[in-house]
Write an enzyme that holds these catalytic residues in place. Sequence first.
Site, PDB file in Angstrom:
ATOM      1  N   HIS A  54       0.834  -1.207   0.000  1.00 43.82           N
ATOM      2  CA  HIS A  54       0.000   0.000   0.000  1.00 43.82           C
ATOM      3  C   HIS A  54       0.873   1.264   0.000  1.00 43.82           C
ATOM      4  O   HIS A  54       0.732   2.133  -0.864  1.00 43.82           O
ATOM      5  CB  HIS A  54      -0.912  -0.028   1.235  1.00 43.82           C
ATOM      6  CG  HIS A  54      -1.831   1.143   1.349  1.00 43.82           C
ATOM      7  ND1 HIS A  54      -3.164   1.080   1.027  1.00 43.82           N
ATOM      8  CD2 HIS A  54      -1.614   2.429   1.743  1.00 43.82           C
ATOM      9  CE1 HIS A  54      -3.722   2.265   1.221  1.00 43.82           C
ATOM     10  NE2 HIS A  54      -2.800   3.110   1.652  1.00 43.82           N
ATOM     11  N   GLU A  55       1.785   1.334   0.951  1.00 43.82           N
ATOM     12  CA  GLU A  55       2.618   2.541   1.043  1.00 43.82           C
ATOM     13  C   GLU A  55       3.540   2.667  -0.163  1.00 43.82           C
ATOM     14  O   GLU A  55       3.820   3.775  -0.627  1.00 43.82           O
ATOM     15  CB  GLU A  55       3.423   2.552   2.352  1.00 43.82           C
ATOM     16  CG  GLU A  55       2.573   2.514   3.632  1.00 43.82           C
ATOM     17  CD  GLU A  55       1.466   3.560   3.662  1.00 43.82           C
ATOM     18  OE1 GLU A  55       1.584   4.602   2.994  1.00 43.82           O
ATOM     19  OE2 GLU A  55       0.456   3.316   4.360  1.00 43.82           O
ATOM     20  N   HIS A  90       1.657   4.412  -2.884  1.00 40.17           N
ATOM     21  CA  HIS A  90       1.722   5.875  -2.714  1.00 40.17           C
ATOM     22  C   HIS A  90       3.099   6.368  -3.167  1.00 40.17           C
ATOM     23  O   HIS A  90       3.223   7.412  -3.804  1.00 40.17           O
ATOM     24  CB  HIS A  90       1.537   6.263  -1.246  1.00 40.17           C
ATOM     25  CG  HIS A  90       0.123   6.201  -0.763  1.00 40.17           C
ATOM     26  ND1 HIS A  90      -0.919   6.828  -1.409  1.00 40.17           N
ATOM     27  CD2 HIS A  90      -0.424   5.597   0.323  1.00 40.17           C
ATOM     28  CE1 HIS A  90      -2.046   6.618  -0.733  1.00 40.17           C
ATOM     29  NE2 HIS A  90      -1.776   5.870   0.316  1.00 40.17           N
ATOM     30  N   HIS A  94       3.451   6.724  -6.840  1.00 38.53           N
ATOM     31  CA  HIS A  94       2.703   7.903  -7.289  1.00 38.53           C
ATOM     32  C   HIS A  94       3.577   9.156  -7.138  1.00 38.53           C
ATOM     33  O   HIS A  94       3.611  10.026  -8.003  1.00 38.53           O
ATOM     34  CB  HIS A  94       1.438   8.021  -6.433  1.00 38.53           C
ATOM     35  CG  HIS A  94       0.326   8.800  -7.066  1.00 38.53           C
ATOM     36  ND1 HIS A  94      -0.843   9.075  -6.399  1.00 38.53           N
ATOM     37  CD2 HIS A  94       0.177   9.354  -8.281  1.00 38.53           C
ATOM     38  CE1 HIS A  94      -1.640   9.774  -7.190  1.00 38.53           C
ATOM     39  NE2 HIS A  94      -1.046   9.962  -8.334  1.00 38.53           N
TER      40      HIS A  94
HETATM   41 ZN    ZN Z   1      -3.059   5.197   1.861  1.00 39.98          ZN
END
Ligand code: ZN
Length: 682
Positions: free
Chosen positions: A471-472, A475, A478
Amino acid sequence: MRTVRSTPIPMDNPLLRSERLPPFEEIRPEHVEPAIREVLTEHRARVRSLEALAEPTFATLVERLEEMQHRLARVWSPVSHLNAVMNTPQMREAYNACLPLLSEYQTDLAQSEPLHRAYARIAQAEGGGLKPTQQRVLEHALRDFRLAGVGLDAERKAQFKTTMLELTRLQAKFEENVLDATNGWSHQVTNHEELAGLNEAVIEQSRRRASEQGVEGYVLSLDQPTYVAVVTDAESSSLRRSFYEAWSTRASDQGPNAGRWDNTEVMQSILRLRHRLAQVLGFGSFAEYALATRMARSVPEVLEFLHRLGAAARPAALREFRELEGFAGRTLAAWDVSYYSERLQRNRFSVSQEQLRPYFPLPRVLAGLFEVAERLFGVRIREHSGAPSWHPDVRFFRIENGAGEDVGSFYLDPYARPHKRSGAWMDECVGRKSLGGRTVLPVAYLVCNFLPPAAGRPALLTHDDVLTLFHEFGHGLHHLLTRVAYPSLAGINGVSWDAVELPSQFLENYAWHPQVLGRISGHVDTGAPLPADRQEQLIATRSFHAGLHMVRQLEFALFDFRLHSEYDPARGERIAGTLEEVRREVAVVPVPPWNRFAHSFGHVFAGGYAAGYYGYKWAEVLAADAFAAFEEHGVFDRDTARRFLDSILAQGGSRDALDAFVEFRGRKPDIAPLLKQHGIAA
Ligand SMILES: [Zn+2]
């Protein structure tokens, strides 16, 4: 008398040097406030000269302000980071001393009439000749000026300010009442058998608390971990009921402390003031005001989205609830659901998070994660030593593109330790910018709180930890793979709040995929990947009680969004009435009439998520639908990955989130892949 000029720049202040990476080892609390004051003084002088420009242009005004934003973020980022991961009383004090300075500066900037006029003038004069990204910079800035109340007449401006202040006060009051109500209740148990089922840590803690208070037996408090432990594990139904009642009536007119910290009037005032704020700015409702910065276009669009998900999820939730009652052999009350759900899950699946740890040593998981990113986006990720760091556990990596050029780098701070904030997050260390012919590459922090390794062994992760890391890292990609030149739109900056979780939740899907599970797992002793049957079991847990979970989230989201879109001063707030209608539509677990969950719903009443709770599900739908495009063409299909990178990841906030999604997917987002992913498909 003080001199007008602030203290001269200490030339050796490490925060003010513009090196590629912050010199973490050298930063001391005493550097913080002087550095921030210095930058802000410098910036205020520049803002004054920009405000006075007779003929401002994109290059002479907007780009300068973008540069200044970048500079301030670079100085502040290591400070807020160190405050979070290496907290000391001195650092906290230095950090807190800067918060009001920064907020005052941001407010002054956001409410500057001359700057607002300059942006409007530039949009008018140069608009057509600018690149799309530049036009977007202007659009966002003009939108934010409007939302900050710039351009209102004197009377409305005053109304705006007093409403804002009053709202801040009431939201804090709401939070305080919840906190006091939570701290204001505890439960004493003298018969040990009443605690059957609870884990030793909770029992030990409550024993210690009782002895501290000089009372007999055990004292259980109402903090969240204890509450969750009791309703999930306590065999005593009456103990579960006591906790459920105390928890779900906090800060209300009901329950054991009825009326003592009652939030009813605070909530009414908050809704009234939010509505007034929206009206002053020219919006019909607070929900419309909130949507001005979101991917979702309109109130009906969000409502229809939630109604459709509700209609799809409710039958599944009903089935799950009936099955759960069958398993329990009786009718279930609200305080029984978590308990029996946990028993059923243990009964059905033989994999537990703890048992999975030996299969997920951190080095194996990282190698597998990087391989996913490399196969998808043609990048190369390599560890580098020698980067400035704040702790020996921290590691540093560089990302190169297919042509072997550096595109960015990131830190990984993996383990829990004292004085480090809990949870996991990605944050900007350095943002990307490419202005005046010079490009600065992005740097990210990835912070987790995994169990540290035992001596001589690698750290072992649960599958939940693995999901957190993916998940991290999503990010992170991105932030790092952005190609945007302007700091206000690069990476995650300027991305609509309801779309910002798309890349992170998208990447989580890989940590569930059979083609990846074999690559990210390797038993710590034998190196053997997670066996196929256990992979299947693990994957099956993903859809366990997905319907029940979804209708609960939808209940919160619909309640929040309807409250903020339907408010009508003539009808009043209708808090209880709205909640009742929402429950009739989506809920399946019977709720006692004295339940007052809204009175402690801080997400929505204390700030951040007002008219925004729907965003969780919204971004989940985007992520599942984006991943479905990969499933259609192969989860490592390079062409699909290139389009995802070009249309979404690399674009940051430079494009409208819906346009970007439609370009990638060839159509608007569809809820079906999310339902399918959770086994809810009709
Ligand atoms: Zn998040």
